[in-house]
Design a protein around this motif. Structure first.
Motif, mmCIF file in Angstrom:
data_model
loop_
_atom_site.group_PDB
_atom_site.id
_atom_site.type_symbol
_atom_site.label_atom_id
_atom_site.label_comp_id
_atom_site.label_asym_id
_atom_site.label_seq_id
_atom_site.Cartn_x
_atom_site.Cartn_y
_atom_site.Cartn_z
ATOM 1 N N TYR A 271 67.569 -69.529 -105.667
ATOM 2 C CA TYR A 271 66.954 -70.678 -105.005
ATOM 3 C C TYR A 271 67.692 -71.045 -103.718
ATOM 4 N N GLU A 272 69.014 -71.080 -103.758
ATOM 5 C CA GLU A 272 69.794 -71.452 -102.579
ATOM 6 C C GLU A 272 69.602 -70.457 -101.452
ATOM 7 N N SER A 275 66.250 -70.941 -99.847
ATOM 8 C CA SER A 275 66.259 -72.129 -98.995
ATOM 9 C C SER A 275 66.846 -71.826 -97.627
ATOM 10 N N LYS A 276 67.901 -71.032 -97.590
ATOM 11 C CA LYS A 276 68.539 -70.694 -96.310
ATOM 12 C C LYS A 276 67.679 -69.744 -95.495
ATOM 13 N N GLY A 279 63.845 -71.767 -95.042
ATOM 14 C CA GLY A 279 63.789 -73.167 -94.654
ATOM 15 C C GLY A 279 63.006 -73.983 -95.668
ATOM 16 N N GLN A 280 63.004 -75.290 -95.470
ATOM 17 C CA GLN A 280 62.371 -76.163 -96.444
ATOM 18 C C GLN A 280 60.861 -75.979 -96.512
ATOM 19 N N LEU A 283 60.154 -72.669 -98.228
ATOM 20 C CA LEU A 283 60.524 -72.789 -99.636
ATOM 21 C C LEU A 283 59.484 -73.589 -100.407
ATOM 22 N N ASN A 284 58.989 -74.656 -99.807
ATOM 23 C CA ASN A 284 57.944 -75.461 -100.467
ATOM 24 C C ASN A 284 56.698 -74.627 -100.733
ATOM 25 N N PRO A 308 64.146 -79.444 -108.413
ATOM 26 C CA PRO A 308 63.579 -78.626 -107.335
ATOM 27 C C PRO A 308 63.383 -77.166 -107.694
ATOM 28 N N GLU A 309 64.278 -76.585 -108.509
ATOM 29 C CA GLU A 309 64.175 -75.159 -108.839
ATOM 30 C C GLU A 309 63.834 -74.896 -110.291
#
Length: 391
Positions: A271-272, A275-276, A279-280, A283-284, A308-309
């Motif tokens: 997940y992390e 995200s990197k 981006g948000q 990821l959404n 979130p994950e």
């Protein structure tokens, strides 16, 4: 023919939020045609109810920091006050004044523009510009009226109509745009604001009748209030991104869980890193696609977005072994899927890991069952990913 049916299917499911706003609109319309004119006492009561509901909506939106439909409601209240002021100042001749003509022309496009504002935080510096813009429009309208200038006078006015041709044209364009947008999006706010827009325009059109002004604007405030209450309930107990039940819903629903059940904790792998990389916003989009995949695999189960994950899936009456097989199907479904993200030419491959925990007699509540699944998933995640394990 099949193409036509597929096209229509896009519209009918998106009208699911029309029931209550449509009922309010219909009741208001029937009330106006069947029971008007209303007596003074009832008109005064409806007048106070409209202002109270509108003020309550504004306060709720300010408290929860939602900009939509704050400005829409604010402008409608100002229009209602101005209409009453003009009627008191000029009497029945108010419909011939430049003030009324300019209000009827400016109001529909302003409401249409406010309708398309994004739902952002209300208490921020950017919203100040909207306040200034609305104040500027009011100042321009007041200056035009003071100089006796009527917008749209060149287009003339229908002999039987209260509104001039330009105003009627703008109202029609706004209603068509709002209806199409609300039908396509299916969002509660969009549909509610379409009906509120229609009610405000009816109040404007039938404003010579005191009953119409109060009834239709009152219906608009009731539409605002009911949709706002439903929206606040949804964002409290449902995840705004995926539409699934939220963590708070899980904690509330634990009281209704049966004596026998199993819980699956599903975790999005890496997940992390996702995200990197994406981006948000990206990821959404990925989270939403994964949630749709889970729902498609298990459409009859209760699914929660717990963090979130993480997703939590409740299997009522299921043992750990049977729940394991169903959760393994979810893992395989996600792992075999190809996710298409805008801006990326190649499809993406994503995986999830899961852990199953069954309710024991010694468990005081579902939180303990979930906690056991979380520990099992954490232990397995130290060595590998894309697996399903039992707690």
């Amino acid at each position: 023919m099949r193409r036509l049916f597929r096209y229509l299917e896009k519209f009918f499911p998106l009208l699911k939020n029309t029931y209550l706003p449509a009922v309010i609109f219909t009741v208001g319309l029937l009330g106006f045609y069947l029971y008007q004119p209303l007596d003074e006492a009832r008109l005064h009561s409806f007048h106070n109810i409209y202002l109270a509901l509108s003020l309550l909506c504004l306060l709720l939106l300010f408290y929860f920091n939602h900009s939509k439909p704050f400005f829409f409601i604010l402008v409608s209240v100002v229009a209602y006050i101005l209409l009453n002021f003009l009627k008191q100042k000029y009497g029945e001749e108010y419909i011939l004044t430049p003030e009324y003509a300019n209000l009827s022309i400016l109001l529909p496009p302003i409401l249409l523009l406010l309708y398309y504002l994004p739902d952002t935080r209300l208490r921020c510096d950017k919203q100040l510009y909207i306040f200034l813009a609305l104040w500027g429009v009011y100042a321009v309208g007041e200056r035009l009226a003071a100089n006796g200038i009527t917008l749209g006078s060149a287009l003339g006015s229908l002999a039987y109509a209260v509104l001039n041709n330009l105003s009627l044209l703008l109202i029609g364009i706004g209603a068509a745009a709002l209806f199409i947008t609300g039908s396509l999006s299916g969002r509660l706010y969009d549909i509610a604001l379409f009906f509120a827009y229609a009610e405000i325009c009816l109040g404007l059109y039938y404003s010579p009748s005191a009953s119409a002004l109060t009834i239709f604007f009152g219906c608009s405030s009731l539409t605002f209030f009911s949709s706002l209450c439903e929206h606040l309930y949804n964002i409290t107990y449902h995840d705004s991104l995926t539409g699934l039940y939220s963590r708070k819903s899980f904690l509330n629903h634990t009281k209704t869980f049966p004596l026998k059940y199993s819980i699956a904790l599903v975790l999005i792998d890496d997940y992390e890193r996702l995200s990197k990389v994406f981006g948000q916003r990206g990821l959404n989009a990925l989270i939403k696609m994964i949630s749709l995949r889970i729902v498609k695999t298990e459409p009859e189960t209760q699914i929660y977005r717990y963090s979130p994950e993480e997703f939590v899936i409740l299997f009522r009456g299921e043992t750990k072994n049977s729940a394991f097989e169903r959760t393994e199907n979810i893992r395989r479904s996600v792992a075999s899927a190809e996710f298409i993200l805008k801006g990326f030419q190649k499809p993406l491959k994503l995986t999830v890991s899961a852990a199953i925990s069954e309710k024991k007699r010694s468990d005081a509540n579902a939180v303990e069952v979930l906690s056991r699944a979380g520990k099992a998933l954490q232990k397995a995640g130290r060595f590998t990913q894309n697996i399903t394990t039992k707690a």
